[in-house]
Motif scaffolding. Structure first.
Motif, PDB file in Angstrom:
ATOM      1  N   ILE A   1      -0.748   5.304   6.520  1.00 19.85           N
ATOM      2  CA  ILE A   1      -0.137   4.091   5.964  1.00 19.85           C
ATOM      3  C   ILE A   1       1.176   3.806   6.676  1.00 19.85           C
ATOM      4  O   ILE A   1       1.464   2.656   7.037  1.00 19.85           O
ATOM      5  CB  ILE A   1       0.072   4.239   4.439  1.00 19.85           C
ATOM      6  CG1 ILE A   1      -1.275   4.315   3.726  1.00 19.85           C
ATOM      7  CG2 ILE A   1       0.897   3.078   3.896  1.00 19.85           C
ATOM      8  CD1 ILE A   1      -1.182   4.704   2.256  1.00 19.85           C
TER       9      ILE A   1
ATOM     10  N   TYR B   1       1.387   3.935  -3.311  1.00 16.61           N
ATOM     11  CA  TYR B   1       0.688   5.197  -3.074  1.00 16.61           C
ATOM     12  C   TYR B   1       1.151   6.245  -4.080  1.00 16.61           C
ATOM     13  O   TYR B   1       2.350   6.408  -4.324  1.00 16.61           O
ATOM     14  CB  TYR B   1       0.945   5.697  -1.650  1.00 16.61           C
ATOM     15  CG  TYR B   1       0.096   6.895  -1.312  1.00 16.61           C
ATOM     16  CD1 TYR B   1      -1.213   6.724  -0.906  1.00 16.61           C
ATOM     17  CD2 TYR B   1       0.602   8.183  -1.425  1.00 16.61           C
ATOM     18  CE1 TYR B   1      -2.016   7.819  -0.601  1.00 16.61           C
ATOM     19  CE2 TYR B   1      -0.179   9.278  -1.126  1.00 16.61           C
ATOM     20  CZ  TYR B   1      -1.496   9.088  -0.725  1.00 16.61           C
ATOM     21  OH  TYR B   1      -2.275  10.177  -0.429  1.00 16.61           O
TER      22      TYR B   1
ATOM     23  N   HIS C   1       0.842  -1.199   0.000  1.00 18.30           N
ATOM     24  CA  HIS C   1       0.000   0.000   0.000  1.00 18.30           C
ATOM     25  C   HIS C   1       0.879   1.251   0.000  1.00 18.30           C
ATOM     26  O   HIS C   1       0.598   2.224  -0.710  1.00 18.30           O
ATOM     27  CB  HIS C   1      -0.896  -0.031   1.245  1.00 18.30           C
ATOM     28  CG  HIS C   1      -2.111   0.804   1.133  1.00 18.30           C
ATOM     29  ND1 HIS C   1      -3.358   0.283   0.919  1.00 18.30           N
ATOM     30  CD2 HIS C   1      -2.291   2.146   1.218  1.00 18.30           C
ATOM     31  CE1 HIS C   1      -4.243   1.253   0.875  1.00 18.30           C
ATOM     32  NE2 HIS C   1      -3.621   2.392   1.067  1.00 18.30           N
TER      33      HIS C   1
END
Length: 147
Positions: free
Chosen positions: A140, A122, A118
């Motif tokens: 995150i 990004y 993730h």
């Protein structure tokens, strides 16, 4: 909390939380020595003196009792779904513990991989404010740190 003396904890109002597969590391800290101690039945007793043999038999009886108490402790702390599976599949606390540990370690690894992917995937966008995107990125990063 000790599996060896559950009666000693009967006045303790701090009941361990039910384990359903999450927070394995926190739940694992509740488990005692029986899961790491070597099974005394597997120790060679041929070269022991009578005193050592008597002491060993006493220790083996205690270990056997503690192992059964610990197995019951693990099962009683498990969610109903985990209880149904592990109570019929594993007859010893150590085997049950190793299976739970392997299952939960796999889940932990998957969570870490997801959080990292993730982060690496990004992308900033022009039509969203920088402050909002920075906040998302910080969330995150905190997820990665917590994993």
């Amino acid at each position: 909390m000790s599996c060896a003396t559950p009666a000693a904890n009967s006045n303790d109002l701090n009941k361990p939380f039910r384990f359903g597969g999450q927070n394995f590391k926190r739940w694992a800290s509740k488990v005692v020595w029986i899961l790491t101690a070597k099974n005394p039945k597997k120790v060679d007793t041929k070269n022991m003196s009578e005193e050592e043999l008597a002491e060993h038999e006493k220790y083996a009886a205690k270990w056997e009792n503690d192992e059964e108490d610990c197995r019951n402790y693990l099962l009683n702390c498990a969610s109903d779904e985990l209880y149904d599976y592990y109570s019929h599949t594993y007859n010893s606390a150590k085997k049950m513990w190793k299976a739970l540990q392997q299952k939960c370690d796999t889940k932990e690894t998957e969570k870490k991989k997801y959080a990292c992917s993730h982060f690496f995937n990004y992308k900033m966008s022009e039509n969203v404010s920088v402050v909002a995107q920075t906040h998302d990125l910080q969330m995150i990063v905190h997820e990665i740190i917590s994993e």
